[in-house]
Design an enzyme around this catalytic site. Structure first.
Site, mmCIF file in Angstrom:
data_model
loop_
_atom_site.group_PDB
_atom_site.id
_atom_site.type_symbol
_atom_site.label_atom_id
_atom_site.label_comp_id
_atom_site.label_asym_id
_atom_site.label_seq_id
_atom_site.Cartn_x
_atom_site.Cartn_y
_atom_site.Cartn_z
ATOM 1 N N ASP A 8 0.861 -1.154 0.000
ATOM 2 C CA ASP A 8 0.000 0.000 0.000
ATOM 3 C C ASP A 8 0.922 1.236 0.000
ATOM 4 O OD1 ASP A 8 -2.265 1.753 0.581
ATOM 5 O OD2 ASP A 8 -1.435 1.825 2.611
ATOM 6 N N ASP A 10 -0.134 5.126 1.063
ATOM 7 C CA ASP A 10 -0.375 6.058 2.171
ATOM 8 C C ASP A 10 -0.275 5.344 3.520
ATOM 9 O OD1 ASP A 10 -0.979 8.427 0.677
ATOM 10 O OD2 ASP A 10 -2.944 7.579 0.195
ATOM 11 N N ASP A 19 -3.233 12.428 0.243
ATOM 12 C CA ASP A 19 -4.401 13.249 -0.103
ATOM 13 C C ASP A 19 -4.712 14.307 0.959
ATOM 14 O OD1 ASP A 19 -4.908 12.129 -2.561
ATOM 15 O OD2 ASP A 19 -6.345 10.660 -1.803
ATOM 16 N N ASP A 99 -4.832 3.805 -3.303
ATOM 17 C CA ASP A 99 -5.959 4.679 -3.604
ATOM 18 C C ASP A 99 -5.526 6.150 -3.678
ATOM 19 O OD1 ASP A 99 -8.507 5.218 -4.271
ATOM 20 O OD2 ASP A 99 -9.405 4.809 -2.309
ATOM 21 N N ASP A 179 -1.890 -0.813 5.710
ATOM 22 C CA ASP A 179 -2.362 -0.282 6.995
ATOM 23 C C ASP A 179 -3.870 -0.046 7.052
ATOM 24 O OD1 ASP A 179 -2.072 2.163 5.204
ATOM 25 O OD2 ASP A 179 -3.094 2.991 6.947
HETATM 26 MG MG MG Z 1 -2.763 3.142 3.499
#
Ligand code: MG
Ligand code: ZN
Length: 241
Positions: A8, A10, A19, A99, A179
């Site tokens: 992942d 972020d 973001d 994302d 996470d």
């Molecule tokens: Mg994340």
């Protein structure tokens, strides 16, 4: 035979959320209340599109956004982890499923010289338009009812593994490092030999521990981490097996 490492972005590779970090570029480093309140659950990409339009209208240019984005710290031990992976390229393939968006991830990887670590980055495609606004689109459409409309990380992972198999690349196991809430879907589909690596104290880890208390079945093993150095230790253990 290689191990597939799925990252992942972020709060996993970087130690914050890209973001929300970008809001530092806004006047007074915050968004107008109406804009903040315009988020509808499941429509994050659309919301970020409005945030980027606002930043553009306020005169925030690409360079300023890039400087802000590349000032995000890496999560402790991540730089060490990437250097370890680079030294053991014959044993691992790495991908990112995120994302965030392609522009932010490119900036961060490029600034730190980590592009070569990743075979592929799956994320919402973004680009600057003629007005200097950053625009972002949904990564794909899917029918998973557990995930936000724009991205099911499990669908991405399954498609990648199948594609690799068609090319003759068969992974001995998958190690998933993440996470967040949107990492739950892919992690619960991992198989017996795979490893879920949730970051300690974050949503994914809390969700997995709740699931195990409820005796919800999960095939993969779970190894919690706080630092990339702990991930190195576990990878060293896996390649020695
Ligand atoms: Mg994340
Ligand atoms: Zn899903």
């Amino acid at each position: 035979m290689k191990i597939l490492l799925v990252f992942d972005f972020d709060n996993t590779i970087i130690d914050d959320n890209s973001d929300t970090w970008i809001v530092q570029c806004a006047p007074d480093k915050k968004l107008p209340i109406e804009l903040q309140d315009s988020y509808q659950k499941g429509f994050w990409t659309e919301f970020m599109g409005r945030v980027f339009k606002y930043l553009g209208d306020e005169g925030v240019r690409e360079n300023e956004m890039k400087t802000t984005m590349t000032s995000i710290p890496f999560t402790p031990g991540m730089v060490e982890l990437f250097n370890f992976i680079r030294k053991n390229k014959d044993k691992f393939d790495c991908i990112i499923i995120s994302d965030s968006n392609s522009v932010f991830i490119d900036w961060v990887l490029e600034a730190a010289n980590f592009h070569d670590i990743f075979a592929k980055v799956f994320t919402n495609p973004a680009a600057f338009d003629n007005n200097g606004h950053l625009t972002v689109e949904n990564y794909h459409a899917h029918s998973c009812n557990r995930c936000p409309k724009n991205l099911c990380k499990n669908v991405v992972l399954v498609e990648f593994v199948e594609k690799q198999l068609q090319q003759g690349v068969n992974y001995t196991q998958i190690v998933y490092i993440g996470d967040g809430g949107n990492d739950v879907c892919p992690v619960t589909f991992l198989k017996k030999n795979d490893v879920a690596m949730p970051r300690k104290g974050y949503t994914l880890q809390k969700t997995l521990s709740r699931m195990s208390q409820n005796l919800e079945p999960m095939e993969s093993s779970i190894v919690v981490w706080s630092s990339g150095v702990e991930i190195i230790s576990h990878l060293q253990f896996l390649i020695k097996e």
